[in-house]
Design a protein around this motif. Structure first.
Motif: not given
Length: 194
Positions: A11-19, A105-120
């Motif tokens: 799963x880690x190896x298939x991640x794209x070289x993007x932010x 838009x390729x910029x980090x946002x100063x807010x947490x992700x939702x817990x449901x993001x982990x499953x996705x």
């Protein structure tokens, strides 16, 4: 289904070289090493991370399902996870409070992700890695925690070490995580030679 180390590496190896790929690889690796529940993983803050001279990282998990009063626990990462986290933080920058944040838009946002993001994230990464549909269907946001606990058992760690690593307070709860572990007590034991 427990997401074991060999599956995690795919799963880690298939991640794209993007932010997004930098963040996702670090999240997957940290979630596994810390045996995080999904809510714990998205609640981590940048100030909770302390990089050690050994090349690993010490991370404070301030609150969890079994620690409602916020006594917290300290957990440690592997060198590989610390390296992935450094790569993510180098891109993200120091001014963002949540350790893992959204990107717009390729910029980090100063807010947490939702817990449901982990499953996705787990399911999308498993699909990207080419895992079978039947396997993907059995993965959940808890799969990192389950797989890491099962791997620790297979590596020969005792119950108290696994409980400490994952923040479990009850052996009965841990036993449910280890129930389907592919662990052969006779393999490599002195009893198997008799």
């Amino acid at each position: 289904l427990g997401l074991n180390k060999s599956m995690l590496n795919l799963l880690i190896e298939c991640q794209p070289k993007t932010p997004w790929g930098l963040r996702n690889a670090a999240m997957l690796s940290i979630g596994y090493d810390l045996l995080n529940r999904r809510s714990e993983l998205v609640a981590l803050n940048t100030s909770d991370v302390h990089f050690e001279q050994s090349g690993t990282a010490r991370i404070i998990i301030r609150r969890s399902k079994s620690d409602q009063y916020g006594s917290g626990r300290v957990a440690f990462t592997s060198r590989n996870s610390a390296d992935l986290l450094r790569s993510w933080l180098d891109w993200r920058g120091p001014e963002i409070e949540p350790l893992f944040c959204g990107i717009y838009r390729s910029k980090p946002l100063n807010r947490s992700l939702e817990a449901s993001f982990v499953k996705r994230l787990i399911k999308q990464s498993a699909k990207l890695a080419g895992l079978p549909e039947m396997t993907i269907a059995t993965l959940s946001g808890h799969s990192l925690r389950v797989g890491a606990a099962q791997d620790l058992l297979t590596m020969g760690h005792d119950t108290s070490a696994i409980m400490r690593a994952g923040g479990w307070k009850s052996v009965n709860i841990l036993a449910r995580y280890l129930e389907y572990s592919n662990y052969n007590v006779w393999e490599n034991s002195a009893a198997s030679n008799n």
